[in-house]
Design an enzyme around this catalytic site. Structure first.
Site, PDB file in Angstrom:
ATOM      1  N   SER A 152      -5.094 -19.575  18.708  1.00 16.37           N
ATOM      2  CA  SER A 152      -3.756 -20.184  18.582  1.00 16.37           C
ATOM      3  C   SER A 152      -3.558 -21.181  19.703  1.00 16.37           C
ATOM      4  O   SER A 152      -4.099 -21.006  20.809  1.00 16.37           O
ATOM      5  CB  SER A 152      -2.677 -19.103  18.697  1.00 16.37           C
ATOM      6  N   TYR A 166       0.529 -11.891  23.179  1.00 16.99           N
ATOM      7  CA  TYR A 166       0.013 -12.788  22.135  1.00 16.99           C
ATOM      8  C   TYR A 166      -0.736 -13.956  22.774  1.00 16.99           C
ATOM      9  O   TYR A 166      -1.876 -14.253  22.397  1.00 16.99           O
ATOM     10  CB  TYR A 166       1.167 -13.300  21.257  1.00 16.99           C
TER      11      TYR A 166
HETATM   12  N1  LIG Z   1       1.285 -19.115  11.376  1.00 14.71           N
HETATM   13  C1  LIG Z   1       1.102 -19.746  12.489  1.00 14.71           C
HETATM   14  O1  LIG Z   1       1.855 -20.661  12.803  1.00 14.71           O
HETATM   15  C2  LIG Z   1      -0.045 -19.395  13.409  1.00 14.71           C
HETATM   16  C3  LIG Z   1      -0.270 -20.227  14.519  1.00 14.71           C
HETATM   17  C4  LIG Z   1      -1.327 -19.955  15.358  1.00 14.71           C
HETATM   18  C5  LIG Z   1      -2.171 -18.892  15.086  1.00 14.71           C
HETATM   19  N2  LIG Z   1      -1.923 -18.090  14.001  1.00 14.71           N
HETATM   20  C6  LIG Z   1      -2.878 -17.000  13.775  1.00 14.71           C
HETATM   21  O2  LIG Z   1      -3.340 -17.052  12.430  1.00 14.71           O
HETATM   22  C7  LIG Z   1      -3.668 -15.741  11.990  1.00 14.71           C
HETATM   23  C8  LIG Z   1      -2.905 -15.471  10.687  1.00 14.71           C
HETATM   24  O3  LIG Z   1      -1.508 -15.525  10.970  1.00 14.71           O
HETATM   25  P1  LIG Z   1      -0.394 -15.756   9.873  1.00 14.71           P
HETATM   26  O4  LIG Z   1       0.646 -16.593  10.483  1.00 14.71           O
HETATM   27  O5  LIG Z   1      -1.001 -16.145   8.584  1.00 14.71           O
HETATM   28  O6  LIG Z   1       0.201 -14.259   9.818  1.00 14.71           O
HETATM   29  P2  LIG Z   1       0.761 -13.356   8.646  1.00 14.71           P
HETATM   30  O7  LIG Z   1       1.404 -14.162   7.592  1.00 14.71           O
HETATM   31  O8  LIG Z   1       1.545 -12.300   9.324  1.00 14.71           O
HETATM   32  O9  LIG Z   1      -0.590 -12.727   8.013  1.00 14.71           O
HETATM   33  C9  LIG Z   1      -1.327 -11.775   8.723  1.00 14.71           C
HETATM   34  C10 LIG Z   1      -2.384 -11.175   7.824  1.00 14.71           C
HETATM   35  O10 LIG Z   1      -3.091 -10.177   8.550  1.00 14.71           O
HETATM   36  C11 LIG Z   1      -2.969  -8.914   7.870  1.00 14.71           C
HETATM   37  N3  LIG Z   1      -2.945  -7.837   8.869  1.00 14.71           N
HETATM   38  C12 LIG Z   1      -1.998  -7.594   9.795  1.00 14.71           C
HETATM   39  N4  LIG Z   1      -2.308  -6.493  10.498  1.00 14.71           N
HETATM   40  C13 LIG Z   1      -3.496  -6.031   9.997  1.00 14.71           C
HETATM   41  C14 LIG Z   1      -4.332  -4.928  10.296  1.00 14.71           C
HETATM   42  N5  LIG Z   1      -4.014  -4.041  11.260  1.00 14.71           N
HETATM   43  N6  LIG Z   1      -5.474  -4.777   9.590  1.00 14.71           N
HETATM   44  C15 LIG Z   1      -5.804  -5.641   8.593  1.00 14.71           C
HETATM   45  N7  LIG Z   1      -5.048  -6.709   8.273  1.00 14.71           N
HETATM   46  C16 LIG Z   1      -3.914  -6.892   8.964  1.00 14.71           C
HETATM   47  C17 LIG Z   1      -1.661  -9.036   7.076  1.00 14.71           C
HETATM   48  O11 LIG Z   1      -1.572  -8.146   5.974  1.00 14.71           O
HETATM   49  P3  LIG Z   1      -0.911  -6.645   6.127  1.00 14.71           P
HETATM   50  O12 LIG Z   1       0.422  -6.819   6.807  1.00 14.71           O
HETATM   51  O13 LIG Z   1      -0.804  -6.127   4.720  1.00 14.71           O
HETATM   52  O14 LIG Z   1      -1.864  -5.840   6.921  1.00 14.71           O
HETATM   53  C18 LIG Z   1      -1.797 -10.478   6.601  1.00 14.71           C
HETATM   54  O15 LIG Z   1      -2.720 -10.565   5.542  1.00 14.71           O
HETATM   55  C19 LIG Z   1      -3.285 -14.797  13.119  1.00 14.71           C
HETATM   56  O16 LIG Z   1      -4.424 -14.496  13.897  1.00 14.71           O
HETATM   57  C20 LIG Z   1      -2.294 -15.609  13.916  1.00 14.71           C
HETATM   58  O17 LIG Z   1      -2.227 -15.192  15.265  1.00 14.71           O
HETATM   59  C21 LIG Z   1      -0.893 -18.311  13.165  1.00 14.71           C
END
Ligand SMILES: NC(=O)c1ccc[n+]([C@@H]2O[C@H](COP(=O)([O-])OP(=O)(O)OC[C@H]3O[C@@H](n4cnc5c(N)ncnc54)[C@H](OP(=O)(O)O)[C@@H]3O)[C@@H](O)[C@H]2O)c1
Length: 266
Positions: A152, A166
Site C-alpha cells: 500500500s 496497517y
Molecule cells: N482499497 C484500497 O484503496 C487499498 C489501497 C492500498 C492497499 N490495499 C490493499 O489491497 C488488498 C485488498 O484490499 P481491498 O481494499 O480490496 O479490501 P476488501 O474489500 O476488504 O477485501 C479484502 C479481501 O480479503 C478477504 N479476507 C479478509 N480477511 C481474510 C482472512 N483472514 N482470510 C482470507 N481472506 C480474508 C476478504 O474476504 P472475507 O471478508 O470474506 O474474508 C476480501 O475478499 C489489501 O491487502 C489492502 O491492504 C487496498
C-alpha cells in the site's frame, strides 16, 4: 514483441487471496479475462462461492472458490492442501487478502494490532512458504513463477487515518518482498509488490462512508483506481513482459506518492 505474446497469462494457474471482492476481485478478473484459471479464497464461503460462479460466467473461464481463513498458519495449510488436491503446480500467487484497523493512538488495542499484523504480514510470508512446492514445479528460467504481494502507499507515505499497524504492516510487505525476491530468484520464482493508492472497496469505503469525493479531489489524476489499473499491472508482473522485474514495489496510485509535498492547488 506482439502484445498477445509478451503480456500473455493464457493457461496460467493463479491463486488470488481475498479474491472475493475489491482489489483481489479486480486482479482475478484481469487473469480470467485473459485465459488464466484462478483460485480465489476468503473467509465468507457463500460470498466467495457466488463470486467464483459470477466471474466464471462473466469471463467464460474457470474461477474456483476455496474459502479459508488465512490469518493463522492452520488456515493457510488447509487452503494450500485444497489447492494441492486440484493442481500439480501453480504459476502465480497473489498475496492480496488484507485488513485495516483504525483507532486513536491512546486507545489502540492489541487486538487491532494483531489482527492487522497476522493477516497482512504473517500470512503473506507463510502463504508464500506453503505454496513454494507448487510454485517450484512451474518455475523455469524461461518462464519463472511469480509472487505478487499487495502492499500500500500507506507503507511508503504517512496515512490520513490512525491506522498504525496497517502502515507498519505494508512497509513490512514491501521490504519482505525484496528479501523474498533475493532468495527465490535463485529458484526462478520472481517476487514483486504492488502498492495501490485509493481503490473503491469495502476496506476503504468503510473509512469514508463510501463517499470518495474527498479522496478524488486530493488525487493528482482526480479519480479512484480502476480494475484495469491494478489488473493491468498484475498482468505485466505475471507475464513475459515482467520477467526481468524482480523485488520491486510498484505504486498504482495516480501519482499520489510521486506528487507528495507538491501543492496540487491550481
Ligand atoms: N482499497 C484500497 O484503496 C487499498 C489501497 C492500498 C492497499 N490495499 C490493499 O489491497 C488488498 C485488498 O484490499 P481491498 O481494499 O480490496 O479490501 P476488501 O474489500 O476488504 O477485501 C479484502 C479481501 O480479503 C478477504 N479476507 C479478509 N480477511 C481474510 C482472512 N483472514 N482470510 C482470507 N481472506 C480474508 C476478504 O474476504 P472475507 O471478508 O470474506 O474474508 C476480501 O475478499 C489489501 O491487502 C489492502 O491492504 C487496498
Amino acid at each position: 514483441m506482439k502484445i498477445d505474446e509478451i503480456f500473455s497469462v493464457k493457461n496460467k494457474v493463479a491463486v488470488v487471496t481475498g479474491g472475493s471482492r475489491g482489489i483481489g476481485e479486480m486482479i482475478a478478473s484481469a487473469y480470467l479475462a485473459n485465459g488464466a484459471r484462478v483460485y480465489i479464497t476468503s473467509r465468507k464461503a457463500d460470498i466467495c462461492d457466488a463470486k467464483a460462479i459470477e466471474l466464471s460466467e462473466r469471463y467464460d473461464a474457470q474461477c474456483i472458490s476455496l474459502p479459508s481463513d488465512l490469518s493463522s498458519v492452520e488456515g493457510i495449510d488447509s487452503f494450500v492442501r485444497d489447492v494441492e488436491s486440484l493442481e500439480e503446480s501453480i504459476d502465480i500467487l497473489v498475496n492480496n487478502a488484507g485488513a485495516a484497523w483504525a483507532e486513536p493512538i491512546d486507545k489502540f488495542t492489541e487486538r487491532g494490532w494483531d489482527k492487522v499484523m497476522d493477516l497482512n504480514v504473517k500470512s503473506v510470508f507463510f502463504s508464500t512458504q506453503k505454496f513454494l512446492p507448487l510454485l517450484r514445479k512451474s518455475a523455469s528460467q524461461d518462464d519463472p513463477a511469480r509472487v505478487i504481494n499487495i502492499g500500500s502507499i500507506d507503507g511508503i507515505g504517512t496515512p490520513v487515518f490512525e491506522t498504525y499497524p496497517y502502515s507498519a504492516s505494508k512497509a513490512s510487505v514491501h521490504h519482505m518482498t525484496r528479501v523474498l525476491a533475493a532468495r527465490l530468484v535463485k529458484e526462478n520464482i520472481l517476487v514483486n509488490a504492488i502498492a495501490p493508492g485509493p481503490f473503491p472497496s469495502d476496506m476503504l469505503g468503510a473509512a469514508v462512508e463510501h463517499n470518495y469525493e474527498g479522496i478524488i479531489s486530493r488525487n493528482p489524476v482526480h479519480r479512484m483506481g480502476r480494475a484495469e489499473d491494478v489488473g493491468g499491472l498484475a498482468i505485466y508482473l505475471s507475464s513475459k513482459a515482467g520477467s526481468y522485474t524482480v523485488g520491486e514495489t510498484i505504486t498504482c496510485d495516480g501519482g499520489t506518492i510521486s506528487s507528495s509535498g507538491h501543492d496540487l492547488s491550481e
